[in-house]
Design a protein around this motif. Structure first.
Motif, PDB file in Angstrom:
ATOM      1  N   ARG A  29       0.920  -0.984  -0.010  1.00 45.65           N
ATOM      2  CA  ARG A  29      -0.158  -0.211   0.301  1.00 45.65           C
ATOM      3  C   ARG A  29       1.271   1.284  -0.463  1.00 45.65           C
ATOM      4  N   SER A  30       0.511   2.381  -1.004  1.00 45.48           N
ATOM      5  CA  SER A  30       0.848   3.614  -0.883  1.00 45.48           C
ATOM      6  C   SER A  30       1.569   4.069   1.128  1.00 45.48           C
ATOM      7  N   VAL A  31       0.267   3.935   1.520  1.00 47.00           N
ATOM      8  CA  VAL A  31       0.913   4.736   3.329  1.00 47.00           C
ATOM      9  C   VAL A  31       0.555   3.740   4.045  1.00 47.00           C
ATOM     10  N   ILE A  32       1.665   3.260   5.198  1.00 43.11           N
ATOM     11  CA  ILE A  32       1.294   2.538   5.946  1.00 43.11           C
ATOM     12  C   ILE A  32       0.088   3.494   7.701  1.00 43.11           C
ATOM     13  N   LYS A  33      -0.215   3.042   7.985  1.00 45.54           N
ATOM     14  CA  LYS A  33      -1.537   3.377   8.704  1.00 45.54           C
ATOM     15  C   LYS A  33      -0.612   2.946  10.388  1.00 45.54           C
ATOM     16  N   ILE A  34      -0.632   3.750  11.177  1.00 44.30           N
ATOM     17  CA  ILE A  34      -0.428   3.973  12.502  1.00 44.30           C
ATOM     18  C   ILE A  34      -1.764   4.277  13.293  1.00 44.30           C
ATOM     19  N   LEU A  35      -2.137   3.538  13.775  1.00 42.14           N
ATOM     20  CA  LEU A  35      -2.425   4.496  14.918  1.00 42.14           C
ATOM     21  C   LEU A  35      -2.104   3.728  16.719  1.00 42.14           C
ATOM     22  N   LEU A  36      -2.181   4.856  17.625  1.00 37.79           N
ATOM     23  CA  LEU A  36      -1.084   5.146  18.663  1.00 37.79           C
ATOM     24  C   LEU A  36      -2.099   5.032  20.001  1.00 37.79           C
ATOM     25  N   VAL A  37      -1.960   4.461  20.843  1.00 40.50           N
ATOM     26  CA  VAL A  37      -3.077   4.345  21.993  1.00 40.50           C
ATOM     27  C   VAL A  37      -2.280   4.825  23.128  1.00 40.50           C
ATOM     28  N   ASP A  38      -2.243   5.967  23.896  1.00 39.21           N
ATOM     29  CA  ASP A  38      -1.439   6.546  25.418  1.00 39.21           C
ATOM     30  C   ASP A  38      -2.689   7.043  25.692  1.00 39.21           C
ATOM     31  N   ASP A  39      -2.658   7.117  27.026  1.00 35.84           N
ATOM     32  CA  ASP A  39      -2.789   7.844  27.646  1.00 35.84           C
ATOM     33  C   ASP A  39      -2.340   9.124  27.883  1.00 35.84           C
ATOM     34  N   GLU A  40      -1.447   9.666  27.426  1.00 35.98           N
ATOM     35  CA  GLU A  40      -0.722  10.640  27.825  1.00 35.98           C
ATOM     36  C   GLU A  40      -0.496  11.350  26.515  1.00 35.98           C
ATOM     37  N   PRO A  41      -0.720  12.182  26.494  1.00 32.12           N
ATOM     38  CA  PRO A  41      -0.406  13.954  25.264  1.00 32.12           C
ATOM     39  C   PRO A  41       0.746  13.919  24.455  1.00 32.12           C
TER      40      PRO A  41
ATOM     41  N   GLY B 150      -8.178   2.559  24.917  1.00 27.70           N
ATOM     42  CA  GLY B 150      -8.841   1.411  25.132  1.00 27.70           C
ATOM     43  C   GLY B 150     -10.138   1.334  23.897  1.00 27.70           C
ATOM     44  N   LYS B 151     -10.983   1.365  24.425  1.00 29.16           N
ATOM     45  CA  LYS B 151     -11.885   1.643  24.299  1.00 29.16           C
ATOM     46  C   LYS B 151     -12.220   2.661  22.350  1.00 29.16           C
ATOM     47  N   ASP B 152     -12.221   3.450  22.930  1.00 27.91           N
ATOM     48  CA  ASP B 152     -11.438   4.726  21.723  1.00 27.91           C
ATOM     49  C   ASP B 152     -10.829   3.919  21.291  1.00 27.91           C
ATOM     50  N   GLY B 153      -9.825   3.331  21.335  1.00 27.22           N
ATOM     51  CA  GLY B 153      -8.360   2.993  20.057  1.00 27.22           C
ATOM     52  C   GLY B 153      -8.986   1.948  19.259  1.00 27.22           C
ATOM     53  N   ILE B 154      -9.676   1.473  19.896  1.00 30.71           N
ATOM     54  CA  ILE B 154     -10.771  -0.582  19.521  1.00 30.71           C
ATOM     55  C   ILE B 154     -11.662   0.221  17.946  1.00 30.71           C
ATOM     56  N   GLU B 155     -12.318   1.495  18.529  1.00 30.87           N
ATOM     57  CA  GLU B 155     -13.163   2.284  17.890  1.00 30.87           C
ATOM     58  C   GLU B 155     -12.831   2.282  16.425  1.00 30.87           C
ATOM     59  N   LEU B 156     -11.646   3.282  17.255  1.00 31.93           N
ATOM     60  CA  LEU B 156     -11.481   4.067  15.769  1.00 31.93           C
ATOM     61  C   LEU B 156     -10.736   2.813  14.606  1.00 31.93           C
ATOM     62  N   ALA B 157      -9.572   1.982  15.304  1.00 34.65           N
ATOM     63  CA  ALA B 157      -9.151   0.811  14.921  1.00 34.65           C
ATOM     64  C   ALA B 157     -10.078   0.577  13.407  1.00 34.65           C
ATOM     65  N   LYS B 158     -11.208   0.277  14.118  1.00 34.31           N
ATOM     66  CA  LYS B 158     -12.053  -0.174  13.570  1.00 34.31           C
ATOM     67  C   LYS B 158     -13.077  -0.101  11.916  1.00 34.31           C
ATOM     68  N   LYS B 159     -13.178   1.799  12.158  1.00 37.28           N
ATOM     69  CA  LYS B 159     -13.116   2.464  10.838  1.00 37.28           C
ATOM     70  C   LYS B 159     -11.583   2.582  10.381  1.00 37.28           C
ATOM     71  N   ILE B 160     -10.454   2.692  10.534  1.00 35.89           N
ATOM     72  CA  ILE B 160      -9.205   2.663   9.341  1.00 35.89           C
ATOM     73  C   ILE B 160      -8.762   2.273   9.243  1.00 35.89           C
TER      74      ILE B 160
ATOM     75  N   VAL C 228       0.769  -0.057  27.714  1.00 41.33           N
ATOM     76  CA  VAL C 228       0.350  -1.312  28.428  1.00 41.33           C
ATOM     77  C   VAL C 228      -0.563  -0.789  29.634  1.00 41.33           C
ATOM     78  N   MET C 229      -0.158   0.728  30.714  1.00 38.84           N
ATOM     79  CA  MET C 229      -0.183   1.078  31.365  1.00 38.84           C
ATOM     80  C   MET C 229      -1.417   2.552  30.864  1.00 38.84           C
ATOM     81  N   MET C 230      -2.639   1.945  31.102  1.00 36.75           N
ATOM     82  CA  MET C 230      -3.528   3.311  31.250  1.00 36.75           C
ATOM     83  C   MET C 230      -4.721   3.067  31.637  1.00 36.75           C
ATOM     84  N   PRO C 231      -5.777   3.980  32.423  1.00 36.04           N
ATOM     85  CA  PRO C 231      -6.490   3.114  33.242  1.00 36.04           C
ATOM     86  C   PRO C 231      -8.295   2.893  32.473  1.00 36.04           C
TER      87      PRO C 231
END
Lengths: 225, 225
Positions: free
Chosen positions: A3-15, A38-48, A57-60
Motif C-alpha cells: 500500500r502506498s501509505v502505512i497507517k499507524i494507530l497510537l493508543v496512549d493516555d499521555e498526550p 483502549g475503548k476509543d482505540g478499538i473504535e477508531l481501529a475498526k474505522k481506519i 500497557v499502563m492505561m486507566p
DNA sequence: TTAATACTTAACAATAAGTTAACATTGGCT
DNA sequence: AGCCAATGTTAACTTATTGTTAAGTATTAA
C-alpha cells in the motif's frame, strides 16, 4: 499487498507521548491516528483499519493487554501488528505482552531511532510473511518464516546457509543452478569462499533430506528434483 | 535484445549513496537514473524502462521489498533485473529478498569493484538465459534451464558437452555446421581436442536420441533434421 | 567465560565426463 | 569398380569435477 501509505494507530493516555511519537512517525511518512484509551482505540481501529497499532500497557480503565485481547478477538485484527509500550521496570510485561498477542514491545522512554527500526523490522517481516507461502514439492515443504523444513511427518531444523541453499534450489524446482549463481545468492558478496564449501552444504542437505532430492549436473550445477 | 547503452535505475533515500554509485557506474559507461523513494522509483522506471534496478531495502514509507513487489506485479518489470542493497546485519534481508523477487543483493557499504562484478555477472547471465528458450523440433525438445531433453514422452539427461552440441545443432535446424564451427562453439577456442572427439559426441547423441536425427554431410559437417 | 553450533577449509577419494587411439566402415571420387 | 580421405565405433585412458571426512575457525548461546 503493498500500500502506498502505512497507517499507524497510537493508543496512549499521555498526550505528550502521543505528540512526540506522532511527530517522529509522520516525519517518516507514516499516516498517524491516535486515541487516548483502549475503548476509543478499538473504535477508531475498526474505522481506519491500521497496519500497526501501538498500545501503552499502563492505561486507566482498560489497559494495553486487555485492549490487545479485545482486538485479537475480532477477526479484523487477527493479524494486525501490535506493539506494546511498557515502562522499563514492569518486569512481567514481556511475557504477558506476548501472551496477550503482541508482536513486539518497546520500553519507555521511547527513543525514536530505536523505535523506528523495530517498527520497520516488524512491518517488513509481516509484509513478507503474508506473501511467503510455504513451498511444497513432493513430500518436502519449507516454511521460510519459521526456518523449518518438513519431510513427510518429521520436522527438520536447518542452519541458515543450508536453509538458504535449499530455498534457492526449491524456488525453481528442476532448474539447474550453477555454482556462480549459488555462490552469489546464498553467500552474497561479502564472503569469498572456496569451491568445496558448496559441496559440503549440499552434502548436509542430502544427509538430512535424502540423497535423491538434490541432483548433481556435473560441470553445470545442482538442481532440486 | 541488444542495446547500445545499459540503463540502470538507482533507488535510495541517501543522496550520498546515489552520488557515489552514480559516479562509479557512469565511469563504466552505464546510463544512470535515480530516485529517492520507492514511489518515484516506480514512476521513473515506467518512463525509462531500465535494464536493471538497484533498490535500497531500508527506505522510509515504501521500502525496497515493497517496491520490488510492486514492480514485479507490473508486466513491464516481470523480468527486469533487480538488485537489493542491504545493511550487513539485516537478518531477514536475504530470505525476504528472494521472496520479494530480487535477482541478487549486495550489502552496504558498497564496494565499487565488487558491486560491478556482480552486476556484470547478472547482466551476463540474464542476457544468455533470455536467449535460452525451449526449442522443439519434431518430437525432440530441449530445456536449457533444466538441462533436459524430451523425446516424445521420455525425458533424457545429457552431459554438458552433449547438451551443448545438441543445442547448437538445434539452434538452426537443417543448417549444416562444419567441424570448425562446432569446435569453437562447443569447445571454445582454448581447448584443442582431436578430431574424433566430435564424432564420439555425435555418436552418443544418436545413441540416445535415435540415429536419424543428426545427419552427416560428409566433408561438410553435421545437421539436425 | 565456556559450551555448542555453524561454517569453512584442506586433503584425499570417487566418479562421471571427456578424450584418445586403434581399427572399421562408409561413400564420393576418378 | 575400387581407392582413400572422412567418419563411425569401441574401449581404454585421462582429467575435471564433485564427494567425503575430519579438523580448524568463527559465531552464537548459555
Amino acid at each position: 499487498m503493498s500500500r502506498s501509505v502505512i497507517k499507524i494507530l497510537l493508543v496512549d493516555d499521555e498526550p505528550d507521548v502521543i505528540e512526540f511519537m506522532s511527530y517522529n512517525l509522520k516525519k517518516e511518512g507514516y499516516s498517524i491516528f491516535s486515541a487516548s484509551n483502549g475503548k476509543d482505540g478499538i473504535e477508531l481501529a475498526k474505522k481506519i483499519n491500521p497496519d500497526l497499532i501501538v498500545l501503552d500497557v499502563m492505561m486507566p480503565e482498560m489497559d494495553g493487554m486487555a485492549t490487545c485481547r479485545a482486538l485479537r478477538s475480532l477477526e479484523q485484527f487477527k493479524s494486525t501488528l501490535i506493539i506494546f509500550l511498557t515502562a522499563r521496570d514492569e518486569e512481567y510485561s514481556q511475557i504477558s505482552g506476548f501472551d496477550a498477542g503482541a508482536d513486539d514491545y518497546v520500553t519507555k522512554p521511547v527513543k525514536p531511532r530505536i523505535f523506528l527500526s523495530r517498527l520497520q523490522a516488524l512491518l517488513r517481516r509481516s509484509d513478507t510473511s503474508k506473501k511467503q507461502l510455504n513451498v511444497k514439492i513432493g513430500d518436502i515443504e519449507i516454511d521460510p518464516e519459521k526456518y523449518l523444513v518438513y519431510k513427510g511427518t518429521e520436522t527438520i531444523e536447518l542452519p541458515k546457509k543450508e536453509f538458504l541453499l535449499l530455498q534457492l534450489l526449491m524456488s525453481k524446482p528442476g532448474r539447474v543452478f550453477n555454482r556462480e549463481e549459488i555462490m552469489s545468492r546464498v553467500w552474497g558478496n561479502e564472503s569469498i569462499v572456496g569451491d568445496r564449501t558448496i559441496d559440503v552444504h549440499i552434502r548436509k542437505l542430502r544427509e538430512k533430506l535424502g540423497d535423491e532430492i538434490i541432483k548433481t549436473m556435473k560441470g553445470v550445477g545442482y538442481k532440486f528434483d
